[in-house]
Design an enzyme around this catalytic site. Sequence first.
Site, mmCIF file in Angstrom:
data_model
loop_
_atom_site.group_PDB
_atom_site.id
_atom_site.type_symbol
_atom_site.label_atom_id
_atom_site.label_comp_id
_atom_site.label_asym_id
_atom_site.label_seq_id
_atom_site.Cartn_x
_atom_site.Cartn_y
_atom_site.Cartn_z
ATOM 1 N N ASP A 133 0.826 -1.223 0.000
ATOM 2 C CA ASP A 133 0.000 0.000 0.000
ATOM 3 C C ASP A 133 0.856 1.268 0.000
ATOM 4 O O ASP A 133 0.361 2.363 -0.285
ATOM 5 C CB ASP A 133 -0.955 0.008 1.199
ATOM 6 C CG ASP A 133 -0.279 -0.056 2.561
ATOM 7 O OD1 ASP A 133 0.963 -0.128 2.629
ATOM 8 O OD2 ASP A 133 -1.010 -0.035 3.576
ATOM 9 N N SER A 161 10.677 2.142 -5.239
ATOM 10 C CA SER A 161 11.148 0.956 -5.980
ATOM 11 C C SER A 161 10.009 -0.037 -6.191
ATOM 12 O O SER A 161 9.920 -0.684 -7.239
ATOM 13 C CB SER A 161 12.331 0.301 -5.243
ATOM 14 O OG SER A 161 11.912 -0.272 -4.025
ATOM 15 N N LYS A 162 9.111 -0.155 -5.213
ATOM 16 C CA LYS A 162 7.962 -1.049 -5.390
ATOM 17 C C LYS A 162 7.000 -0.468 -6.436
ATOM 18 O O LYS A 162 6.421 -1.209 -7.233
ATOM 19 C CB LYS A 162 7.234 -1.261 -4.050
ATOM 20 C CG LYS A 162 8.004 -2.052 -3.013
ATOM 21 C CD LYS A 162 8.279 -3.491 -3.401
ATOM 22 C CE LYS A 162 7.040 -4.370 -3.420
ATOM 23 N NZ LYS A 162 7.386 -5.802 -3.668
ATOM 24 N N ARG A 222 -1.044 2.812 10.802
ATOM 25 C CA ARG A 222 -0.871 1.711 9.859
ATOM 26 C C ARG A 222 -2.119 0.821 9.942
ATOM 27 O O ARG A 222 -2.795 0.797 10.968
ATOM 28 C CB ARG A 222 0.392 0.877 10.200
ATOM 29 C CG ARG A 222 1.711 1.672 10.088
ATOM 30 C CD ARG A 222 1.996 2.067 8.660
ATOM 31 N NE ARG A 222 3.244 2.794 8.464
ATOM 32 C CZ ARG A 222 3.346 4.114 8.387
ATOM 33 N NH1 ARG A 222 2.282 4.890 8.553
ATOM 34 N NH2 ARG A 222 4.517 4.677 8.128
ATOM 35 N N ARG A 290 11.487 9.028 11.631
ATOM 36 C CA ARG A 290 11.977 8.527 10.335
ATOM 37 C C ARG A 290 11.880 9.675 9.320
ATOM 38 O O ARG A 290 10.815 10.308 9.214
ATOM 39 C CB ARG A 290 11.071 7.369 9.915
ATOM 40 C CG ARG A 290 11.288 6.828 8.526
ATOM 41 C CD ARG A 290 10.234 5.757 8.177
ATOM 42 N NE ARG A 290 10.540 4.465 8.728
ATOM 43 C CZ ARG A 290 9.711 3.406 8.662
ATOM 44 N NH1 ARG A 290 8.530 3.519 8.085
ATOM 45 N NH2 ARG A 290 10.061 2.237 9.175
#
Length: 373
Positions: A133, A161-162, A222, A290
Amino acid sequence: MILVTGGAGFIGSNFVLDWLGQSDEGVVNVDNLTYAGNLHNLASLRDDPRHVFVKADICDSAAMAALLARHRPRAIVHFAAESHVDRSIHGPAAFIQTNVNGTFSLLEAARGYWSALEAADKSVFRFLHVSTDEVYGSLTPDEPPFAETRQYAPNSPYSASKAAADHLVRAYHHTYGLPTLTTNCSNNYGPYHFPEKLIPLIIVNALAGKPLPIYGDGQQVRDWLYVGDHCAAIRCVLADGAVGEVFNIGGWNEKANLDVVHTLCDILDDLRPKPDCSSYRAQITRVQDRPGHDRRYAIDARKIEHALGWTPAETFDSGIRKTVQWYLANQPWVADVQSGDYLKWVEQNYSDRGATALAGAVLTSSNQASESA
Ligand code: NAD
Ligand code: DAU
């Protein structure tokens, strides 16, 4: 038989075990055993002739073509990837190599193999690409969950990259007619989850008496799905998904990170109380966020529910308790994966975060942060 890539990783090994638990159709499992690949996950299949393990790199198109020619699978289920967002921030090159170039190599090998099949085999062949997702980017609190029509907006080297891989898969269907299927799933959790990811990291750190690191304010959301439910969804898509289609997979389980960590602490307090009766919550520690951290993911799973009749079997409450019980019962597995390489990663990812002004701040509730003494 089917050919699975990345079947020694977290979801791939759950998928292989699940598949062979329900079917006698064999699996060729292709994995180059990076730090995330672990053959101990598949120990129960050691003497099972239905499982053939091959150590190989998906970037090696000739090796992939030879494997396809030799085993003649009726489907490829493609899990192999670099999968950890924080690692993609520290070192993006491996993500481009495996997730983009590796998917390209595999598609090329699959195209050559599929093109030469007899008509009957050609029509049933499938290439199922397992994606995430995260390709859709980040949601605001009021936006609806990601549907399959959502525009791509990846924000990390991992998700970019996905996304690139998803586009290649789409193009191979559109241009060459390769019979592809793509799934975009939300955050998984469950057995064999490598303890660099939030849920297993919190469980193993809690039991070791170490800090439980919360990035930023801990209010990132999430959408959690038990890994067995993801495996069941992939089986449904492989069996009945219309060629060329995309299916979003999720459990309608949106949770803020801090709430997940509180839940884990509470379950551990119940199942493995500390000798001094203090709560594991006292170990929660706020660390630097992050970079580029996506705020919220959520999946609209109505397409797969309506088209294929898939729904998750586990609630978050049942799945998370099972997961904690699995880690408590499998401490040797945990000890084994915490090798030298794992320790180096923990040092690399957390040492700088701990050195900031935020280090030592203790989060006391889901919306409140206070500095510790
Ligand atoms: P993982 O990191 O646990 O496992 C990846 C596996 O791929 C490992 O066994 C590794 O050895 C293998 N691998 C890596 N590079 C390879 C290469 N070049 N050649 C052959 N094998 C290679 O990952 P995971 O969490 O099990 O994720 C599996 C797939 O599902 C990935 O494509 C990921 O993007 C996707 N996904 C994961 C989640 C999640 O929550 N973990 C959610 C949605 C989608
Ligand atoms: O959404 C699907 C994705 O879920 C998959 O595509 C990825 O492969 C998978 O790794 C996962 O990505 P996340 O970045 O969401 O998972 P992770 O477990 O790394 O982090 C979950 C949340 O917890 C995220 O908001 C970051 C936060 N976090 C993570 C770690 C490791 C912390 O607060 N502290 C931590 O130490």
